[in-house]
Motif scaffolding. Structure first.
Motif, short mmCIF file in Angstrom:
data_model
loop_
_atom_site.label_atom_id
_atom_site.label_comp_id
_atom_site.label_asym_id
_atom_site.label_seq_id
_atom_site.Cartn_x
_atom_site.Cartn_y
_atom_site.Cartn_z
N GLU A 41 28.35 96.81 87.26
CA GLU A 41 27.27 96.12 87.11
C GLU A 41 26.84 96.23 88.67
O GLU A 41 27.71 95.46 89.35
CB GLU A 41 27.28 94.62 86.73
N ALA A 57 28.36 95.56 93.72
CA ALA A 57 28.89 96.50 92.39
C ALA A 57 30.10 95.83 91.87
O ALA A 57 31.17 95.68 92.47
CB ALA A 57 29.15 97.81 92.65
N LYS A 87 22.46 102.56 93.59
CA LYS A 87 22.89 102.17 92.59
C LYS A 87 23.86 103.29 91.78
O LYS A 87 24.89 103.10 91.59
CB LYS A 87 22.08 101.52 91.55
N VAL A 136 32.66 101.25 84.76
CA VAL A 136 31.12 101.23 85.24
C VAL A 136 30.93 100.15 85.90
O VAL A 136 31.06 98.77 85.08
CB VAL A 136 30.12 101.75 84.24
N GLU A 176 27.92 103.38 91.18
CA GLU A 176 28.19 103.71 89.58
C GLU A 176 28.97 105.04 89.36
O GLU A 176 30.00 105.12 88.82
CB GLU A 176 27.13 103.66 88.83
#
Length: 497
Positions: free
Chosen positions: A379, A248, A206, A377, A210
């Motif tokens: 999720e 993402a 993750k 950014v 990100e």
């Protein structure tokens, strides 16, 4: 200033186009180089003449890969241009499979050809015991130009590579206990005796996604003075890594898993409505960004001078509920977020809240920058591929907002399932056919009496660019399909739905 925004908000709410994006560009924009020339996705293998044909707003040809093994796992793909909204298709897409050796250097990251990654790894002798292997699909929905979407489609995967390589030794650990033991020893060697947090592999992947998204946005910010990078784009990435799927999303594209009759959303649509709290709270914390022209407060209705002294329902930045507020002079400023549904805009200008680019975007005829309210950014949602045994009909559908504007999750699942039933499970083209059918339904047909593009039920169809991937989940552990751009098949003609 109030008069300036009356026409803007009127356009947004009255069905007319919003004021175009205003950008700061050099005095001679033609002096800037074009880093990535306009093209359609590499795996379509279109000639320059065919690329021109794809921009026909009258016929709106549906494009599909004629050679399905050019996509990992023979996934399905289809796209179509808008109905005159912009000259070119501003959507872009990428699909690749990677083996990254543990000892690889940054040389690999500088390669641009899809097959280079595969070729370089083949030269290592096939020893993949210490390699990072993953499969990557991405959709980029551009706006106000194709520059940002082209930049991201050609570059984002390299930033992801770099970030994964930074933590490769941790990701290659056989389990998370060993990984945390390594981190503990490193902290001890650095004379760090304070308590440390336990880290999971999911959190590392993750974090790689990100930070890669932020890296991509920063690269566009740096290079926009050297290269011609117009507009911005949203981004949706599916990363199949190990036994997990990581999705993402930064924007309003959408990913959904269809597992039998079960529908599993894998992303959130980020819009000015869904992100009201984040954006309004930023306006509350940094009112200087609003230049005393906008307010972070939201009233039940647009307030006017005649409402001063009246009590009208209102809510503050982080509130879900409403309270009565007596309208004051300062409340007559335009709302930071205003509009209804798809016509909602941030600062009366833009309808997206996350993605890349838009660094020079300003409110019409003002010096108010909009970029501080837009975030790169993403999720990141995680799906465990070992949670069940997937069949050939279990799929991940990724689509740009041109698809989801007219299709519900349920509609999409029904259309795809019905088309998949037409093929035996071992037919290579079944997912491509399903993608083509899905895009065809969303595009609809041009009404013979001039009523525009309509769906089968005579509802208006999507006039936007439409892009869709259909990815079989059962293929995760199958050998990946080679992506060979040097000997690519060139379609004889475009598929006109």
């Amino acid at each position: 200033m109030l008069n300036r925004f009356k026409s803007v908000v009127s356009n947004v709410m009255g069905g007319l186009p919003a004021i175009p994006h205003q950008t700061e560009i050099p005095e001679d924009p033609n002096s800037l180089q074009v880093k990535f020339h306009y093209n359609r996705p590499d795996f379509l293998f279109l000639t320059s003449d065919e690329v021109e044909l794809t921009a026909d707003h009258i016929s709106r040809p549906i494009l599909v890969p004629r050679c399905v093994n050019k996509l990992p796992w023979k996934a399905g793909y289809a796209e179509v241009i808008n109905a005159g909204k912009s000259k070119s298709n501003e959507d872009q897409a990428t699909a690749m499979h990677f083996h990254i050796m543990a000892h690889m250097t940054e040389t690999l990251l500088n390669k641009t050809d899809n097959q280079v990654e595969m070729t370089d790894m083949a030269n290592t002798g096939g020893e993949f015991d210490n390699s990072l292997e993953y499969t990557y699909f991405a959709i980029f929905d551009g706006h106000a130009g194709t520059g940002a979407a082209l930049m991201a489609s050609n570059t984002l995967h390299k930033h992801i590579q770099e970030r994964l390589l930074e933590v490769k030794d941790l990701l290659l650990c056989s389990n998370e206990d060993k990984m945390n033991d390594i981190l503990k020893k490193r902290n001890m060697s650095a004379n760090v005796n304070l308590p440390t947090k336990r880290i999971t592999k999911d959190s590392l992947v993750k974090g790689a996604l990100e930070t890669a998204f932020c890296d991509m946005d920063e690269q566009i910010a740096r290079e926009r003075t050297t290269f011609r990078i117009k507009g911005g784009c949203t981004a949706l990435v599916a990363l199949f890594f190990g036994a997990k799927l990581y999705v993402a999303n930064a924007g309003d594209c959408r990913a959904v898993i269809y597992r039998g009759e079960e529908i599993i959303p894998m992303s959130t649509d980020f819009t000015p409505v869904s992100e009201r709290k984040r954006i309004a709270y930023l306006g509350y914390l940094q009112p200087e960004l609003l230049h005393n022209e906008f307010t972070h407060l939201e009233f039940q209705k647009r307030v006017h001078r005649r409402d001063i002294g009246k009590k009208i329902l209102c809510r503050d930045a982080l509130m879900d509920g409403w309270f009565y507020k007596t309208v004051e002079e300062q409340d007559l400023k335009y709302p930071l977020i205003y509009g209804e549904g798809k016509r909602t805009r941030v600062l009366a200008t833009i309808g997206v809240t996350r993605g890349f680019g838009d660094h020079d975007l300003k409110v019409h005829s003002s010096d108010i920058h909009i970029k501080p309210f837009l975030s790169p950014v993403p999720e990141v949602q995680v799906y465990d591929m070992t949670s069940c045994e997937h069949t050939e009909d279990d799929i991940l559908v990724m689509g740009s907002d041109g698809l989801w504007d007219v299709m519900t999750n349920q509609d999409t699942g029904r259309i795809v399932r019905e088309d998949l039933r037409k093929f035996s499970q071992n037919e290579d083209s079944r997912y491509t056919s399903a993608a083509q059918e899905l895009v065809s339904k969303a595009r609809g047909h041009l009404h013979p009496k001039g009523r525009g593009w309509r769906m089968e039920n005579d509802r208006p169809s999507s006039g936007d660019d439409i892009t869709a991937f259909i990815i079989p989940l059962s293929q995760l552990n199958s050998p990946s399909c080679s992506i060979n751009t040097q000997n690519g098949h060139i379609p004889e003609k475009l598929e006109n739905g």
